[in-house]
Design a protein around this motif. Structure first.
Motif, PDB file in Angstrom:
ATOM      1  N   GLU A  28       0.820  -1.214   0.000  1.00  0.00           N
ATOM      2  CA  GLU A  28       0.000   0.000   0.000  1.00  0.00           C
ATOM      3  C   GLU A  28       0.853   1.263   0.000  1.00  0.00           C
ATOM      4  N   GLN A  29       2.126   1.170   0.348  1.00  0.00           N
ATOM      5  CA  GLN A  29       2.990   2.341   0.476  1.00  0.00           C
ATOM      6  C   GLN A  29       3.902   2.548  -0.726  1.00  0.00           C
ATOM      7  N   ILE A  30       3.876   1.642  -1.692  1.00  0.00           N
ATOM      8  CA  ILE A  30       4.775   1.743  -2.840  1.00  0.00           C
ATOM      9  C   ILE A  30       4.199   2.723  -3.853  1.00  0.00           C
ATOM     10  N   ASP A  31       4.978   3.699  -4.238  1.00  0.00           N
ATOM     11  CA  ASP A  31       4.558   4.666  -5.239  1.00  0.00           C
ATOM     12  C   ASP A  31       4.686   4.057  -6.636  1.00  0.00           C
ATOM     13  N   ASP A  80      -5.223  -6.029  -2.163  1.00  0.00           N
ATOM     14  CA  ASP A  80      -6.492  -5.293  -2.269  1.00  0.00           C
ATOM     15  C   ASP A  80      -6.330  -4.040  -3.127  1.00  0.00           C
ATOM     16  N   ARG A  81      -5.170  -3.438  -3.050  1.00  0.00           N
ATOM     17  CA  ARG A  81      -4.934  -2.233  -3.848  1.00  0.00           C
ATOM     18  C   ARG A  81      -4.983  -2.550  -5.342  1.00  0.00           C
ATOM     19  N   LEU A  82      -4.345  -3.634  -5.754  1.00  0.00           N
ATOM     20  CA  LEU A  82      -4.341  -3.993  -7.174  1.00  0.00           C
ATOM     21  C   LEU A  82      -5.688  -4.527  -7.624  1.00  0.00           C
ATOM     22  N   LYS A  83      -6.432  -5.141  -6.716  1.00  0.00           N
ATOM     23  CA  LYS A  83      -7.778  -5.584  -7.091  1.00  0.00           C
ATOM     24  C   LYS A  83      -8.676  -4.398  -7.400  1.00  0.00           C
ATOM     25  N   ARG A  84      -8.445  -3.294  -6.698  1.00  0.00           N
ATOM     26  CA  ARG A  84      -9.245  -2.097  -6.962  1.00  0.00           C
ATOM     27  C   ARG A  84      -8.790  -1.381  -8.227  1.00  0.00           C
ATOM     28  N   GLN A  85      -7.489  -1.324  -8.432  1.00  0.00           N
ATOM     29  CA  GLN A  85      -6.961  -0.530  -9.541  1.00  0.00           C
ATOM     30  C   GLN A  85      -6.782  -1.319 -10.830  1.00  0.00           C
ATOM     31  N   LEU A  86      -6.677  -2.622 -10.746  1.00  0.00           N
ATOM     32  CA  LEU A  86      -6.470  -3.453 -11.932  1.00  0.00           C
ATOM     33  C   LEU A  86      -7.547  -4.519 -12.001  1.00  0.00           C
ATOM     34  N   PRO A  87      -8.758  -4.154 -12.414  1.00  0.00           N
ATOM     35  CA  PRO A  87      -9.808  -5.180 -12.535  1.00  0.00           C
ATOM     36  C   PRO A  87      -9.477  -6.149 -13.654  1.00  0.00           C
TER      37      PRO A  87
END
Length: 886
Positions: free
Chosen positions: A441-444, A544-551
Motif C-alpha cells: 500500500e505504500q509503494i509509489d 487489495d490495492r491492485l484488485k481495486r486498480q487493476l480489474p
C-alpha cells in the motif's frame, strides 16, 4: 451447417489448455507488442533461451495444439544448451497467458509480430533465423518463412517441421471421417507454400503416427526444392513418444550443421538481450488475473505427510483426554468398581492398583473398544457422504491451517516436534505475507514496477523478517556489550535471559529503548528464486490495492491432449479455475517444505536440538562435553582457519606493531590484550551472567558442532565495530585489494552500496559480517534513517520500500545472503568429508583431498578447448559424431 462444423473443428483443433506458467514462474518470459494493439493488451507471451557468449542461429519454435510455451521449456532449453544456439518460442492466442481466441488468422498475426520484433528490436538477420514447428505449429512456422521470402525479400535460414501436415482437410478426414474432410477449411496450405520456398528444410516424422500420418510429410518432402541441404528423418515413433536424443536432438544438430556450413550463411555470432520494457510488469496482472494458474507449493506426498502429523496429534490428544477421564473414574471408584461400558460390547474392569503398576495396555484396549463401539460424529457424516456419492471417490480430509493455530512457547515442542515446527514456521510465514500486503500500500507507482523488481523486494524482506528459522548471533551496538542467539521466535543472551517473540525478527528492536543489535547469520535456509517469485506473485495477485486498480476481464480455458479431441464432462467456473491459494494454505505448504527439509538433514536437525538444549539450560549445555545428539559416530574435528582466532595484539592474524595494544581500544569483556591462544571452546566456570566473548565462543562451538568452521568471531566483530579505521584491523580484513568497509557504520555502508566497484565477492571469512552489516543498513533505511543512521520511523516502515537506495541495499543484501549460504554449504561438506572417508569399506578407494576450493573442476581437455574457437561455425557442435552436452 458449414460454419457450425468449422466452429466445432476449431475447438477441437485449438483446445487451449490451462496455462502451465505464470508471470513469475519462468524468468525467460517476455512480451512482444504487436502494432495497433489495445493499450490493455499485454502482448504476445514469448520465452527465450539465449547463449550468453553468442551463437550464429536463432531457432524460433511454434508449439503443438495441446501444450503451451511453458510446457516446452525443458525441451527447448535442452536444445539451446546442447546445440549452443539461441531458442525462442511464442504463444498462441488463448493459450497460456495469451488473451484472445486461437485461429489461423490470430496465430499468424502473432508470428508476424515476432518477425517484426526480431528485425526491428533484436536487429537479427533473418537469414540466421530457423523456424521450428511441431504438429499444428508447422502451419504458422511455414507461413512465417513464406512471408519472409515474399514480403521481406530475404532467404530464411531454414525450417524444421516435426509431425507436420501437408493438407489439413485430409488430416481432419483421417480423424473424423469424410464429412469433416469436405466441410472444414484448409487452414494453412503447407504443401502449396512449401513449393514456393527456396531454403533448407528438415522433416521429422514417426512411422507409427496415428494422428498425422507420415504420408503428410512425404507430400511435403516432394514439394521441397532445395533437397541438397534438406533432410527427411523418419523413426519408429508415434505422435507423442519421440526419443528426444535420437529422434529430435540429433536430426536438428545434423541439419543446423549443414545450414551453418553453407557458403551463403552469414558467418557471424550474435547475442540476444531482451529489453526490460518487454518483461512482465505488475500492470499485466489486471488483464491476466483469471489466466494466472494456481501457483503454490502443493505436493501430494507433502499433503499426505501433513495429514498424518495432524491425525497423529489429534489421536494423541484424544488418547490423553480419554486417559484422564478414565483415571478420574478409577480414582472415584477406589473400591474396585468397574468402568462403565457400552451395552453391546462389555468391557472388563481395570483396577487402580493394576494401572499404577504400569499395566496400561488394558486401559488402551478398553478405550479402543469404546471408540469402535460408538462411532464418532465425523465418521457418521463421512458415511452419509459416501452413500450420497454412490461409488465416487471420497474426498480427502482438508489440510488444517497451521498458521491460524496459536503460537507454541515451549521450545522443545516448537522446534523438535514436526507438527510444532510446522505451526511455528507457518505462523511466521503468514505474518510475513501480511507485512508484504501492508507495504504494498505504500509503494509509489506499484502498477509500473517490474515483477523482477518486486521479486527482489520480497527476497530482501524475507531476510529482514526471517519468516523461516535461521540461526543468528545478535551483537549489541555500538560497543558489543551484549550478545544473544536467536532461532526463530526464541532467543537467549549472555545474561541467561530467555525471550519469546511472537512477531517477526524485524528492526522493531532498533526503535525501542532496548540496545540495538546487528544480526550475524550462523546458519540460514536459502529458498530458491522460484520460491521468492511465487511469494511475490501471490502477494500481488491478492493485493487489495491492485484488485481495486487493476480489474480483471472474464476469461475461460479448458484442457486437452496434443491433437486429441477435447471431451470435458463438466467445466469449472472461471472463479474456481483461477482461484489462488489462501494465505493459510500457502503458509502451511511453505512451512511443510522447510520442515521436511530439516528432518532430512541430520546436521541441521542437530543444530535445532543443540539450540533447544542451550535455550532450556545454558549452563548445563555449555559445560557438558561436545557430542552429537542425533548420531552415535563422533563429529569430525573442527578445522582451524584464519578468522577462528581473535585478532589480538601480537597474534599472527593481526600483523600489528609492538605498540598495537595502546592503539586499539579493545571492547570490554573481550579477549583483547592477551597473546595466549584462545581454546577452541570455553566452558564457563562462573555463574550467570557471562562475559559476551566467553558466551559467544562457547555457544558458537556448541551450536555449530560438526558442521564446519565459522568466519568472523565475536572478538573480530567487536574490534571492527570499536576500531573501524585501525590499520591492523583493515589489513587483517583486506580481500582482493579492497578492504572490507565497516558495515556497522551507516555512512561506510552507504558508500559501499552506492559504489558498484566495491561490490567484490567477499571471501568465505567475511560473508557473515557483510550480510550482517547490509541487513542492519537495510533495516535502518526501511525505518527512515537519516544521514547519520538514526531511526526516525515507527516499528514498521512508513516509506516506499522500493525506493532506489533501499533497492540497491536489498540487492546487495540478497547477494551477501546467498554467498553466505553457499559458503556455509561448502563448510558443511568439508566437515562431513572425514566422516564419509572413515565410513568407506577398506576395499573401496578413498577420494583424494582437493587442493584449495572444494568445488574446483578438473582441468579442461586441451583438445576440447582448441575446438571452442571464436568462429561462427564452431558455436554449433562439430561433426565429430558426438552432440555436445549430451
Amino acid at each position: 451447417m458449414t460454419l457450425g462444423l468449422q466452429w466445432i473443428v476449431d475447438k477441437i483443433t485449438f483446445p487451449s489448455p490451462p496455462s502451465s506458467y505464470s508471470l513469475t514462474s519462468h524468468p525467460e518470459l517476455f512480451f512482444v507488442q504487436p502494432p495497433k494493439s489495445r493499450p490493455s493488451y499485454p502482448g504476445v507471451p514469448c520465452m527465450v533461451y539465449p547463449i550468453k557468449q553468442g551463437a550464429p542461429v536463432l531457432l524460433v519454435h511454434a508449439h503443438s495444439n495441446g501444450c503451451d510455451i511453458g510446457d516446452m521449456r525443458q525441451t527447448l532449453q535442452s536444445i539451446s544448451e546442447s546445440l549452443k544456439v539461441h531458442v525462442m518460442s511464442f504463444e498462441f492466442p488463448g493459450y497460456g497467458l495469451h488473451m484472445g481466441t486461437a485461429s489461423m488468422r490470430s496465430i499468424d498475426e502473432c508470428a508476424s509480430a515476432v518477425v517484426n520484433y526480431i528485425v526491428n528490436d533484436l536487429k537479427i538477420n533473418l537469414s540466421q533465423v530457423v523456424w521450428y514447428g511441431r504438429s499444428i505449429g508447422s502451419g504458422p512456422a511455414l507461413r512465417a518463412v513464406h512471408r519472409i521470402t515474399k514480403e521481406h525479400k530475404q532467404q530464411p535460414g531454414g525450417v524444421v517441421l516435426q509431425c507436420g501436415f501437408a493438407n489439413f482437410p485430409e488430416v481432419a478426414g483421417h480423424l473424423f471421417g469424410r464429412v469433416a474432410k469436405r466441410l472444414v477449411s484448409r487452414l494453412w496450405p503447407n504443401e502449396a507454400m512449401m513449393k514456393e520456398l527456396h531454403c533448407p528444410v528438415l522433416l521429422i516424422h514417426g512411422r507409427n503416427d496415428t494422428m498425422i500420418p507420415i504420408q503428410q510429410s512425404e507430400k511435403l518432402w516432394n514439394a521441397v526444392s532445395m533437397k541438397e541441404l534438406s533432410h527427411f528423418h523418419t523413426c519408429d515413433c508415434g505422435h507423442n513418444d519421440f526419443n528426444f536424443r535420437r529422434c529430435t536432438l540429433r536430426p536438428i544438430y545434423d541439419f543446423l550443421l549443414g545450414v551453418i556450413s553453407a557458403s551463403s550463411f552469414p558467418a557471424t555470432n550474435f547475442q540476444i538481450d531482451i529489453a526490460q520494457t518487454h518483461r512482465a510488469y505488475v500492470h499485466h496482472i489486471g488483464p491476466l488475473r483469471s489466466k494466472i494458474p494456481v501457483y503454490s507449493f502443493r505436493r501430494p506426498d507433502l499433503e499426505d505427510w501433513l495429514r498424518r502429523i495432524s491425525n497423529n496429534s489429534a489421536a494423541t490428544k484424544s488418547s490423553s483426554v480419554e486417559a484422564s477421564k478414565a483415571d478420574t473414574n478409577l480414582s472415584n471408584n477406589a473400591s474396585g468398581a468397574t468402568v462403565a461400558s457400552n451395552a453391546t460390547d462389555a468391557v472388563k474392569p481395570i483396577a487402580l492398583d493394576e494401572l499404577k503398576a504400569g499395566d496400561s495396555a488394558k486401559l488402551e484396549a478398553q478405550q479402543a473398544r469404546e471408540m469402535k463401539a460408538v462411532p464418532s460424529l465425523s465418521s457418521a457424516k463421512r458415511s452419509k457422504s459416501n452413500k450420497r456419492r454412490k461409488g465416487q471417490e471420497s474426498e480427502l480430509p482438508p489440510i488444517p491451517d497451521f498458521s491460524a493455530m496459536p503460537a507454541i512457547e515451549d521450545v522443545t515442542k516448537a522446534l523438535l516436534d514436526s507438527e510444532g515446527l510446522v505451526r511455528t514456521c507457518a505462523g511466521r510465514v503468514a505474518l510475513f505475507l501480511e507485512r508484504i500486503q501492508r507495504q504494498l500500500e505504500q509503494i509509489d507507482g506499484l502498477e509500473n514496477k517490474s515483477l523482477e523488481e518486486m521479486s527482489e523486494y520480497v527476497e530482501s524482506e524475507f531476510w529482514a523478517s526471517d519468516p523461516l528459522l535461521c540461526l543468528w548471533e545478535e551483537v549489541s551496538l555500538p560497543s558489543a556489550d551484549h550478545v544473544r542467539y536467536r532461532l526463530g521466535p526464541f532467543s537467549i543472551n549472555n545474561q541467561g535471559q530467555r525471550t519469546f517473540l511472537s512477531g517477526l525478527s524485524t528492526s522493531s528492536s532498533i526503535h525501542s529503548a532496548a540496545p540495538q543489535f546487528v544480526r550475524v547469520p550462523l546458519w540460514n535456509f536459502c529458498p530458491s528464486q522460484a520460491h521468492f517469485r511465487c511469494l511475490a506473485e501471490w502477494s500481488l495477485v491478492n493485493s487489495d490495492r491492485l484488485k481495486r486498480q487493476l480489474p480483471s476481464p472474464s476469461q475461460s480455458s479448458s484442457g486437452s491432449c496434443c491433437c486429441m479431441p477435447h471431451r470435458s464432462s463438466k467445466k469449472k467456473t472461471d472463479a474456481n479455475a483461477s482461484q489462488q491459494p489462501t494465505k493459510g494454505s500457502l503458509s502451511t505448504a511453505l512451512a511443510a517444505h522447510f520442515v521436511t527439509w530439516v528432518e532430512k538433514n541430520e546436521d541441521i536437525r542437530a543444530v535445532f536440538e543443540r539450540f533447544t538444549r542451550l535455550y532450556s539450560d545454558p549452563e548445563e549445555a555449555l559445560r557438558r562435553p561436545l557430542m552429537s545428539p542425533v548420531t552415535s559416530r563422533g563429529p569430525p574435528p573442527m578445522k582451524e582457519v584464519a578468522g577462528d582466532m581473535p585478532v589480538t595484539p601480537g597474534s599472527a592474524c593481526s600483523k600489528a606493531k609492538p605498540d598495537c595494544e595502546e592503539q586499539i581500544p579493545w571492547p570490554p569483556n573481550s579477549m583483547g590484550g592477551s597473546t595466549s591462544s584462545v581454546p577452541a571452546r570455553l566452558a564457563p566456570s562462573q555463574p550467570l551472567p557471562w562475559q559476551p566473548s566467553q558466551f559467544s565462543s562457547s555457544s558458537r562451538q556448541f551450536l555449530l558442532e560438526g558442521i564446519g568452521s565459522r568466519y568472523a568471531t565475536f572478538v573480530e566483530i567487536a574490534t571492527r565495530m570499536r576500531s573501524p579505521t585501525n590499520a591492523a584491523v583493515v589489513a587483517a580484513e583486506r580481500q582482493e585489494g579492497q578492504p572490507l568497509p565497516n558495515l556497522a557504520d551507516f555512512q561506510s555502508t552507504t558508500e559501499y552500496v552506492a559504489d558498484p566497484e566495491l561490490h567484490v565477492a567477499a571471501s568465505d571469512r567475511y560473508t557473515d559480517w557483510a550480510a550482517a552489516g547490509l541487513l542492519l543498513h537495510y533495516e535502518r533505511l526501511l525505518a527512515g534513517a537519516g544521514s547519520a543512521g538514526e531511526a526516525k520511523g515507527s516499528e514498521e516502515a512508513t516509506c516506499d520500500p522500493t525506493r532506489p537506495d533501499l533497492r540497491c541495499t536489498g540487492q546487495a543484501l540478497n547477494k551477501a545472503m546467498k554467498a553466505f549460504a553457499n559458503a556455509d554449504l561448502r563448510e558443511r561438506r568439508e566437515a562431513q568429508r572425514p566422516t564419509i572417508r572413515a565410513a568407506l569399506p577398506s576395499g573401496v578407494p578413498k577420494p583424494s583431498e582437493p587442493d584449495g576450493d572444494v568445488e574446483a573442476s578438473p582441468p579442461a581437455d586441451e583438445a576440447a578447448g582448441a575446438a571452442r574457437s571464436q568462429s561462427a561455425t564452431h558455436a554449433v557442435p562439430s561433426s565429430s559424431g558426438q552432440v555436445e552436452g549430451l
